[in-house]
Design an enzyme around this catalytic site. Structure first.
Site, mmCIF file in Angstrom:
data_model
loop_
_atom_site.group_PDB
_atom_site.id
_atom_site.type_symbol
_atom_site.label_atom_id
_atom_site.label_comp_id
_atom_site.label_asym_id
_atom_site.label_seq_id
_atom_site.Cartn_x
_atom_site.Cartn_y
_atom_site.Cartn_z
ATOM 1 C CD GLN A 128 -2.505 -1.180 2.722
ATOM 2 O OE1 GLN A 128 -3.406 -0.389 3.006
ATOM 3 N NE2 GLN A 128 -2.055 -2.066 3.596
ATOM 4 C CB VAL A 130 2.826 6.026 -2.422
ATOM 5 C CG1 VAL A 130 1.424 5.459 -2.612
ATOM 6 C CG2 VAL A 130 2.840 7.038 -1.276
ATOM 7 C CG ASP A 131 7.692 4.120 1.048
ATOM 8 O OD1 ASP A 131 7.959 3.108 0.367
ATOM 9 O OD2 ASP A 131 7.307 4.050 2.239
ATOM 10 C CG HIS A 156 -3.147 2.471 -2.195
ATOM 11 N ND1 HIS A 156 -3.070 2.332 -0.821
ATOM 12 C CD2 HIS A 156 -4.264 1.804 -2.576
ATOM 13 C CE1 HIS A 156 -4.115 1.631 -0.394
ATOM 14 N NE2 HIS A 156 -4.849 1.293 -1.429
ATOM 15 C CB CYS A 164 -0.565 16.728 -17.087
ATOM 16 S SG CYS A 164 -0.878 16.202 -18.802
ATOM 17 C CB CYS A 225 1.474 19.880 -18.623
ATOM 18 S SG CYS A 225 2.111 18.507 -19.598
ATOM 19 C CB CYS A 228 -0.480 20.594 -21.920
ATOM 20 S SG CYS A 228 -1.187 19.056 -21.269
ATOM 21 N N GLY A 271 2.576 -4.696 8.975
ATOM 22 C CA GLY A 271 2.637 -3.249 9.167
ATOM 23 C C GLY A 271 1.467 -2.467 8.622
ATOM 24 N N GLY A 299 -0.665 -3.053 17.544
ATOM 25 C CA GLY A 299 -1.929 -2.409 17.865
ATOM 26 C C GLY A 299 -3.110 -2.993 17.124
#
Length: 367
Positions: A128, A130-131, A156, A164, A225, A228, A271, A299
């Protein structure tokens, strides 16, 4: 399916002592789970905490900033003046927060997982996050780019590309340079922040909170952009190549995530609270298919409602405490005779954010 702001139904207020285990017991149980192989692994923000990237939630499962307010997809792409203001807010905060993500290093868990991928124990990884830290870690294994792309699914998306609204792609580093050129004042501010002159903190999506500094977004310029402009139109609607709240995961990504679960013999989840339904449904899919599932998370989580299901177990422990030893158990002698495995098991940082980096006692402005 559209991605909505994640919640944990019937959230527990404290960690469950039932699931807490010693390091030695956790290593033994996770090793036994992984040893048969053909495991699909699902990871979340907790995996990247040891790289210095804050998770959204604390150990009790609650948001560390109770005022958390993400920008939604329809707000970012709105072409009215209101949408332009949302883009100024998003891109200023992301401009300031992205360098910390770009410069972050894989931690010991990332490299332990990379060793399992390299050894074929975990042929499929769904993240999940995005790093891009899983991708950084696996590069040490000297696998070709096609193999890496086929073995890692970024559920994700990623922060490291921008598109763009007409689909023109841009490397994020280049896009950062565009933002710097258009906003020299903010470039100076960002450079001062890296020297510790301003208190800004990075969230898992590269966003930062700056309202507490009394800063306005009104003068931030989001550039048009260039592609564009060459097509004789002006367009400043850019989006990082990730899935926003209110945006749908593509059919191809959804199908691949299901297939990754279906093609495995068991599923390991590390995690994540699984509060986002796009990930939680993969757990449900595994349970429906009667796949053995193990969850490693500190947790409470959304998965707690399924712990009574056959074949589902959860360990309340941080992955950084156990994963190196788990891999050594699973791979046995290979860890000592294969220099790449040994390199992976001796690599990785462990620099988690400070324990008091939590806004719940004195919340900051909206994040």
């Amino acid at each position: 399916m559209r991605v909505s702001v994640p919640t944990i139904p019937a959230l527990l207020s404290a960690r469950s002592p039932v699931n807490q285990v010693s390091i030695a017991e956790a290593v033994e149980r996770v090793s036994a789970f992984l040893t048969p192989g053909n495991v699909t692994l699902i990871t979340g923000a907790g995996v990247s905490v040891d790289s210095g990237i804050r998770a959204y939630r604390g150990e009790d499962g609650r948001y560390m900033n109770p005022n958390y307010k993400p920008i939604f997809y329809h707000e970012l792409t709105d072409e009215t003046s209101k949408g332009h203001a949302f883009r100024q807010r998003y891109w200023l905060r992301s401009y300031l927060g992205y360098p910390a993500v770009r410069k972050s290093f894989p931690n010991t868990t990332h490299y332990a997982i990379a060793a399992l991928q390299y050894a074929g124990v975990v042929p499929r990884l769904i993240t999940q996050n995005v790093d891009g830290l899983h991708n950084k870690a696996i590069k040490i294994a000297q696998l070709n780019s096609v193999h890496i792309e086929e073995s890692i699914l970024e559920l994700h998306g990623t922060l490291h590309r921008v598109r763009c609204k007409y689909g023109h792609p841009t490397d994020r580093t280049i896009f950062q340079d565009w933002l710097s050129s258009a906003n020299p004042k903010w470039k100076d501010f960002a450079e001062a922040a890296t020297r510790g002159n301003n208190k800004i903190r990075t969230n898992p999506d590269g966003d930062v909170a700056i309202e507490h500094l009394g800063i306005s977004y009104d003068d931030f310029v989001v550039p048009s952009c260039p592609s564009c402009l060459q097509e004789n139109r002006r367009n400043d609607v850019h989006k990082p190549d990730l899935v926003f709240f209110g945006e749908s995961i593509s059919a191809a990504v959804k199908q691949r995530s299901y297939s990754d679960v279906e093609n495995s013999d068991r599923v390991l989840i590390i995690g994540t609270t699984l509060a986002t339904y796009s990930a939680f449904r993969l757990l449900k899919h595994a349970v429906d298919l009667k796949k053995p599932v193990m969850i490693i998370n500190v947790g409470p989580s959304r998965a707690d409602s399924l712990l009574g299901a056959e074949g589902v177990e959860k360990l309340d422990i941080a992955s950084g405490e156990i994963m190196r030893n788990v891999v050594r158990n699973v791979l046995g002698n290979r860890g000592s005779i294969d220099h790449l495995v040994e390199m992976m098991l001796s690599s990785g940082v462990r620099k988690p954010p400070l324990k008091d980096d939590d806004d719940r006692s004195a919340p900051r402005a909206a994040e």
